[in-house]
Design an enzyme around this catalytic site. Structure first.
Site, short mmCIF file in Angstrom:
data_model
loop_
_atom_site.label_atom_id
_atom_site.label_comp_id
_atom_site.label_asym_id
_atom_site.label_seq_id
_atom_site.Cartn_x
_atom_site.Cartn_y
_atom_site.Cartn_z
N CYS A 1 0.82 -1.20 0.00
CA CYS A 1 0.00 0.00 0.00
C CYS A 1 0.87 1.27 0.00
CB CYS A 1 -0.97 -0.05 1.18
SG CYS A 1 -2.42 1.02 0.96
N GLU B 1 -2.63 -9.00 4.02
CA GLU B 1 -2.92 -9.41 5.40
C GLU B 1 -4.39 -9.33 5.73
OE1 GLU B 1 -3.65 -5.24 5.70
OE2 GLU B 1 -2.20 -6.40 4.57
N HIS C 1 -3.64 -5.29 0.13
CA HIS C 1 -3.46 -5.76 1.50
C HIS C 1 -3.48 -7.29 1.58
CE1 HIS C 1 -3.77 -1.89 3.68
NE2 HIS C 1 -4.43 -1.53 2.59
#
Length: 385
Positions: free
Chosen positions: A265, A361, A359
């Site tokens: 990001c 995660e 992302h």
């Protein structure tokens, strides 16, 4: 930029109005805290994971419009927050749940917004608002309720006084002030220095699951402080603000030393700028958990498609059709967004360095990109060998 009062029950919620900087307004009822708040109006297309969205530091100074019409049905629990507080500047929903229904719920969403002083608005035609933002672009906004509505003629002028997101340097406002360590789960295999630019709690956990001891450092950490951890790799986190404002000294220092580097990001944007590429503000950004991304394969063609979670209003300006020469070797775009061909990843061909704009995660899913943490581990293994 929020002023609020607390103690409003849903049945007694006062009138509220959302005012955009181009003059359009939307009326509804107060949701969460009563008062006023300002920020950048953006929309998120996720149908789940609203608790992760609210607590993601990347949303600092942004008023989030939820495109899903029904929000709050699973309530709020104490396990899913990505940080210690809600970071969104304001919250906009159409039809909030009257009561939560989930075995993990501890309180309702509006109770949590109220407790943390987050000003919101409900009953808004979020479909019309989202279409407006798609056509006109993300813009400054204010939400007003209660006594804040007393002088409606001055509301638009106050919205237009709010600083724009372009040029905003926000990472230090959301990052940890002190370093801390997330230990590896099971035997320790590697040490990673993670620069906190607005890191989410799930990120070090994903690395810890792979035997990585994560040293989370403030956004203001120096290169010497990074290498004082004796890292096998360096991680650049997500975060809010304009990447053009960031100091690239640490990123360039890591590139010069050839340490394995992984960024996501905001970290992807910082890597892009360190390599010599520019960044620019997207018209309305990518925010949600349903963004299709395609990866460039080993032969230079476009291969596997992933459904990914995004939260970014800026992007890297790098060529899609060729390999670029940089001060740190050859670089190429590794991923693109299939909706609009925005750069979604970078990799160096001569150093153990890569990044993505999304992302991997994402706790609420999708988990198509979780393999990227394994790729980071592989780079550190190769470097150690």
């Amino acid at each position: 930029m929020t002023t609020s009062t607390r103690g409003t029950a849903r049945a007694q919620a006062p009138d509220a109005v959302l005012v955009l900087e181009d003059g359009r307004s939307f009326r509804g009822r107060a949701y969460g805290a009563v008062g006023e708040t300002f920020g950048e109006a953006v929309f998120s297309t996720g149908m789940t994971g609203y608790q992760e969205t609210l607590t993601d530091p990347s949303y600092h100074r942004q008023v989030v419009v939820m495109t899903a019409p029904h929000v709050g049905n699973t309530g709020v629990n104490d396990e899913d927050p990505e940080s210690k507080r809600i970071w969104v500047a304001g919250y906009v929903v159409r039809d909030p749940a009257r009561m939560p229904s989930n075995w993990r719920s501890r309180r309702s969403l509006d109770e949590e917004l109220l407790a943390q002083g987050v000003v919101g608005i409900r009953g808004v035609d979020t479909r019309a608002l989202t279409r407006h933002l798609r056509e006109r672009g993300a813009m400054r906004v204010g939400i007003f309720s209660g006594e804040a509505l007393a002088d409606e003629t001055a509301l638009l002028a106050r919205v237009r006084e709010v600083p724009a997101m372009s040029g905003a340097d926000l990472s230090a406002e959301v990052a940890t002030e002190r370093s801390y360590v997330v230990p590896a789960t099971g035997p320790k295999r590697f040490t990673v220095a993670a620069l906190d630019l607005g890191i989410k709690g799930m990120t070090p956990r994903r690395m810890a699951e792979r035997g990585i001891e994560v040293h989370v450092l403030p956004a203001t950490a120096t290169l010497d402080e990074v290498y004082a951890t004796a890292p096998d790799g360096v991680f650049l986190s997500n975060g809010p603000g304009d990447p053009a404002t960031a100091d690239l000294t640490v990123v360039k220092g890591v590139l010069e030393r050839g340490t394995p580097l992984f960024g996501i990001c905001f970290g992807n944007q910082l890597l892009g700028r360190a390599l010599g590429f520019g960044t620019y503000k997207l018209k309305y950004g990518h925010r949600g958990i349903n963004q299709p991304v395609q990866e460039r394969d080993a032969d230079g063609g476009w291969g596997k498609v992933e459904i990914t979670a995004h939260n970014h209003g800026f992007a890297v300006d790098a060529p899609l059709d060729r390999i670029s020469d940089t001060p740190y070797g050859r670089a190429e775009v590794s991923h693109i967004c299939l909706n609009d061909n925005v750069v979604e990843g970078l990799r160096l061909l001569d150093r153990p360095v890569f990044s993505v704009q999304y992302h991997p995660e994402a706790a609420a899913g999708p988990h198509d990109a979780a393999y990227l943490f394994d790729r980071f581990v592989s780079l550190m293994e190769d470097q150690r060998a």
